[in-house]
Design a protein around this motif. Structure first.
Motif, mmCIF file in Angstrom:
data_model
loop_
_atom_site.group_PDB
_atom_site.id
_atom_site.type_symbol
_atom_site.label_atom_id
_atom_site.label_comp_id
_atom_site.label_asym_id
_atom_site.label_seq_id
_atom_site.Cartn_x
_atom_site.Cartn_y
_atom_site.Cartn_z
ATOM 1 N N MET A 35 -62.330 -25.719 -62.547
ATOM 2 C CA MET A 35 -61.608 -24.502 -62.924
ATOM 3 C C MET A 35 -60.628 -24.768 -64.074
ATOM 4 S SD MET A 35 -62.800 -22.180 -60.921
ATOM 5 C CE MET A 35 -61.639 -20.851 -60.874
ATOM 6 N N THR A 36 -59.982 -25.929 -64.061
ATOM 7 C CA THR A 36 -59.000 -26.212 -65.108
ATOM 8 C C THR A 36 -59.660 -26.502 -66.448
ATOM 9 O OG1 THR A 36 -58.828 -28.527 -64.392
ATOM 10 C CG2 THR A 36 -57.195 -26.978 -63.514
ATOM 11 N N THR A 37 -60.960 -26.795 -66.442
ATOM 12 C CA THR A 37 -61.665 -26.935 -67.726
ATOM 13 C C THR A 37 -62.086 -25.577 -68.272
ATOM 14 O OG1 THR A 37 -63.856 -27.243 -66.730
ATOM 15 C CG2 THR A 37 -62.538 -29.226 -67.127
ATOM 16 N N ILE A 38 -62.212 -24.598 -67.392
ATOM 17 C CA ILE A 38 -62.632 -23.253 -67.802
ATOM 18 C C ILE A 38 -61.423 -22.367 -68.102
ATOM 19 C CG2 ILE A 38 -63.847 -21.166 -67.071
ATOM 20 C CD1 ILE A 38 -65.547 -22.978 -65.234
ATOM 21 N N TYR A 39 -60.406 -22.443 -67.237
ATOM 22 C CA TYR A 39 -59.236 -21.568 -67.324
ATOM 23 C C TYR A 39 -57.972 -22.384 -67.580
ATOM 24 C CZ TYR A 39 -62.465 -18.330 -65.079
ATOM 25 O OH TYR A 39 -63.554 -17.555 -64.785
ATOM 26 N N ASP A 40 -56.995 -21.751 -68.183
ATOM 27 C CA ASP A 40 -55.695 -22.386 -68.429
ATOM 28 C C ASP A 40 -54.834 -22.187 -67.183
ATOM 29 O OD1 ASP A 40 -53.494 -23.576 -69.590
ATOM 30 O OD2 ASP A 40 -52.883 -21.759 -70.660
ATOM 31 N N VAL A 41 -54.991 -23.095 -66.229
ATOM 32 C CA VAL A 41 -54.275 -22.986 -64.963
ATOM 33 C C VAL A 41 -53.807 -24.377 -64.538
ATOM 34 C CG1 VAL A 41 -56.384 -23.194 -63.583
ATOM 35 C CG2 VAL A 41 -54.390 -22.090 -62.597
ATOM 36 N N ASP A 42 -52.634 -24.428 -63.959
ATOM 37 C CA ASP A 42 -52.065 -25.660 -63.424
ATOM 38 C C ASP A 42 -52.896 -26.107 -62.215
ATOM 39 O OD1 ASP A 42 -49.695 -27.566 -63.024
ATOM 40 O OD2 ASP A 42 -49.799 -26.498 -61.093
#
Length: 67
Positions: A35-42
């Motif tokens: 998910m962190t590679t797809i979205y800008d999320v901690d």
């Protein structure tokens, strides 16, 4: 879909990505790494949100934990 209860569960966006990750055994950490590679999320926030979503799916008997 639960015909007896009249319940339909649809997924899109982030929830669809998580669902796709669950097609094969995946840890919450593994899902969040994707998910962190797809979205800008901690990563920590992602883990909390994904865990809550997975518990929601399990409570609705849409998934089950394999050990």
């Amino acid at each position: 879909m639960d015909i007896e209860k009249g319940f339909y569960f649809g997924l899109s966006g982030v929830s669809k990505v998580i669902w796709d990750c669950l097609e094969s055994p995946s840890s919450i950490y593994d899902i969040c790494s994707r998910m962190t590679t797809i979205y800008d999320v901690d990563h920590v926030k992602c883990e909390n949100d994904v865990e809550r979503f997975i518990k929601s799916l399990a409570n609705r008997k849409l998934i089950r934990e394999e050990r």
